[in-house]
Every structure is written in C-alpha cells, then in structure tokens.
Design a protein around this motif. Structure first.
Motif, short mmCIF file in Angstrom:
data_model
loop_
_atom_site.label_atom_id
_atom_site.label_comp_id
_atom_site.label_asym_id
_atom_site.label_seq_id
_atom_site.Cartn_x
_atom_site.Cartn_y
_atom_site.Cartn_z
N UNK A 115 38.49 33.15 30.21
CA UNK A 115 37.83 34.45 30.38
C UNK A 115 37.45 35.04 29.02
N UNK A 116 38.33 34.91 28.03
CA UNK A 116 38.03 35.40 26.67
C UNK A 116 36.86 34.64 26.07
N UNK A 165 34.37 36.40 34.11
CA UNK A 165 33.53 35.20 34.01
C UNK A 165 32.27 35.34 34.85
N UNK A 166 32.38 35.87 36.07
CA UNK A 166 31.20 36.06 36.92
C UNK A 166 30.22 37.02 36.28
N UNK A 167 30.73 38.15 35.78
CA UNK A 167 29.85 39.15 35.14
C UNK A 167 29.15 38.56 33.91
N UNK A 168 29.94 37.91 33.03
CA UNK A 168 29.37 37.40 31.79
C UNK A 168 28.33 36.31 32.05
N UNK A 169 28.61 35.39 32.97
CA UNK A 169 27.66 34.30 33.20
C UNK A 169 26.40 34.78 33.92
N UNK A 174 50.59 39.16 44.13
CA UNK A 174 49.95 40.24 43.36
C UNK A 174 49.44 39.73 42.02
N UNK A 175 50.29 39.02 41.26
CA UNK A 175 49.85 38.57 39.94
C UNK A 175 48.81 37.45 40.05
N UNK A 176 48.91 36.64 41.12
CA UNK A 176 47.88 35.62 41.34
C UNK A 176 46.54 36.28 41.61
N UNK A 177 46.55 37.29 42.49
CA UNK A 177 45.32 38.01 42.82
C UNK A 177 44.79 38.76 41.60
N UNK A 178 45.71 39.42 40.85
CA UNK A 178 45.29 40.19 39.68
C UNK A 178 44.63 39.30 38.63
N UNK A 207 41.27 38.04 39.97
CA UNK A 207 40.24 39.09 40.01
C UNK A 207 39.76 39.42 38.60
N UNK A 208 40.70 39.58 37.66
CA UNK A 208 40.33 39.92 36.29
C UNK A 208 39.55 38.78 35.65
N UNK A 209 40.10 37.57 35.70
CA UNK A 209 39.45 36.43 35.06
C UNK A 209 38.12 36.09 35.72
#
Length: 306
Positions: free
Chosen positions: A115-116, A212-216, A199-203, A206-208
């Motif tokens: 993601x970074x 990635x979706x937005x940037x690409x 929760x942490x899997x979803x978080x 969703x974040x990553x």
C-alpha cells in the motif's frame, strides 16, 4: 472439558502424509525453494542497501518487501524441512506460537508495504511536481514506521488475546501454525478473539485495498490523459507489476482465511493453498521487481559481473 495443556507441551502438526518414495523429492523441493527465496531476497536487499543511487523513495519502500518475505519464509521452511527430514510432526507450543506470530507479521507487513509503494507511485505519476517535497526522507521514514507499527500492534494484540488461554487439544489442522489453528485447540469461549481477528483482517484489507484501489485508479486516469506514449507505457508497466504482486498475495491469503470458515473444503487443498501463500509471493516478488526495474537489474548485473 478435556485435559488442559501448558505452554511447554508439544503439538502435532497435520503434515502431508508422504510416502517413503516421495520424502526425498519433497525435501529437495522444499530446501531448493527456501534457498531460492533466501538468495533472491537477500540479493535485492543488498543491492539496494549498497548502492546509493538506489536510495530513492520507491526503492526504500521496496527494500521492506523482501524483509517481509524473509520473515514469512524463515518462519515456515526450517520447521517444514525438519518435519520432512525427520518424519516428526511434533512442535513445542511456544515454538508454534512464535511461528504463527511471524507468519502473521509477514502477511500484514506485505499488505501495508505494498500500500505504501502504491501511494509512492501515485505521487510520482499524478503529482510529479510535488514529489520531491512530499517524499522527503523524513516522510518516507514516517510512512515505513507507520506501516511496521500498525503491523506489530495489530498482530501483537491478536496474540496477547490468544495467550490468555490454555489449550485442551494438541492436533493442528495445518502443516504450520497460525492464529486460527491455535484457537481451534482452545476449549473456552474464543468469541472476543474471533471478533478481533475478523476486525483487524477487515481493517487491514479496507485500508490497504482502499489505498491501492484509489491510487491505481488515479494513475490509470493520469496515464490515459497523458499525451506522452513513453510516460503512459512506463506508468502502466509499474501498475501492472505492483498489481500482479498484490493480487497474488490477496488471492492466496483470502482463500486461506475463507477456508477456515468452510468445513467442506478439502484439508489437502487447505494445506496446499496455505503453504503457497508462504512460497510463491516470497519467490516471485524479488524476481519480478529485480527483472522489471531497470535500475535494480543493472546494479544486480554489475554486482555479479554478468
């Protein structure tokens, strides 16, 4: 409730049920795979670290990916090779927890680092005039620190909740240890653990995936608006490379997560896909980035005098 086991007790891994004839080929395949992963990832790390010309933002982000791969593969392969060679499926509970912890660090770390890297490419392609001011060394270190801190905190919380329990079973369903398989050994109520794990899997997803979706999407939009064919081709090649790595990791990881919730999935398929998550991305990542990135490819050639 069954007998409670303490932290020093041994657990039994599932194993592949190898025949005598297939033991040596499997041992050679596992050993060769681990040697390739070590060689390729260490080569990539050393090449980037030793060449100041590669101390650019994208390469500083990239060097963290082979570190993740080495953590994941080193958590799996020594135990797997030992199991194949000695035909012993026993592992100490403490060693099992350690293996599971580092495997989850590998999985979470890879997603956050990718993601970074996607964010870095977004700034470079969509806001090139601001790239130098945004991607300073200080900001790069902040992003890398944030990625690793989030990975350690989220994974650490997962295992702090796990270690509250004493297990009453000793047989695991996989050939390696992870949090779901360790939770399956507990006879107490693990609802909080399951909710936190989801929760942490979803978080993280969703974040990553959101980043990635937005940037690409932004990168593709910028590419199609660009009148320079060379810029468009280079940007699309970068996107394709990153997406191949990310989709491979996501598909294998997602199948592994879903397989725990579906009882009718073949246990052999579950084992195979689980191991694939720790074999294919660590093997392909350095090869893809090493061959596709011209600067790194040239430095590797020079390093080996090819």
């Amino acid at each position: 409730m069954g007998k409670l086991y303490n932290a020093s007790s041994s657990l039994q891994l599932s194993g592949f049920n190898l025949s005598f004839e297939s033991t040596i080929p499997t041992f050679l395949f596992a050993t060769l795979s681990y040697m390739i992963i070590l060689f390729c990832n260490l080569t990539l790390i050393i090449t980037i670290v030793l060449n100041k010309s590669l101390h650019q933002p994208i390469h500083l982000f990239l060097v963290n990916l082979p570190i993740c791969d080495l953590i994941g593969s080193s958590a799996l392969f020594p135990q797997l090779i030992k199991e194949i060679l000695t035909d012993s499926r026993m592992i100490q509970y403490s060693a099992c927890v350690a293996q599971a912890f580092f495997i989850h660090i590998y999985a979470a770390g890879s997603v956050f680092i990718l993601a970074a890297m996607a964010y870095d490419r977004y700034i470079a392609i969509c806001q090139p005039l601001k790239y130098i001011t945004i991607m300073t060394n200080a900001n790069i270190m902040k992003i890398i620190t944030l990625a690793w801190s989030a990975c350690l905190i989220l994974t650490g919380g997962l295992f702090i909740l796990l270690l509250r329990f004493r297990h009453c079973r000793s047989k695991l369903t996989l050939i390696y240890c992870d949090n779901p398989s360790l939770l399956s050994l507990v006879c107490e109520d693990t609802t909080i653990n399951n909710i936190y794990g989801l929760f942490i899997s979803a978080l993280s997803q969703v974040v990553a995936n959101g980043i990635i979706l937005f940037t690409y999407l932004q990168i593709l939009n910028a590419c199609f608006r660009s009148k320079r064919s060379d810029t468009k081709a280079k940007a699309l090649q970068t996107c394709a490379t990153h997406l191949i790595v990310f989709l491979l990791l996501e598909c294998l990881g997602l199948f592994t997560i879903i397989s725990y919730r579906l009882q009718n999935i073949s246990p052999h398929l579950r084992k195979l896909m689980g191991v694939s998550t720790l074999i294919f991305p660590p093997t392909l990542n350095p090869i893809i980035y090493g061959l596709k990135t011209k600067e790194i490819r040239e430095k590797i050639r020079y390093f080996f005098k090819v």
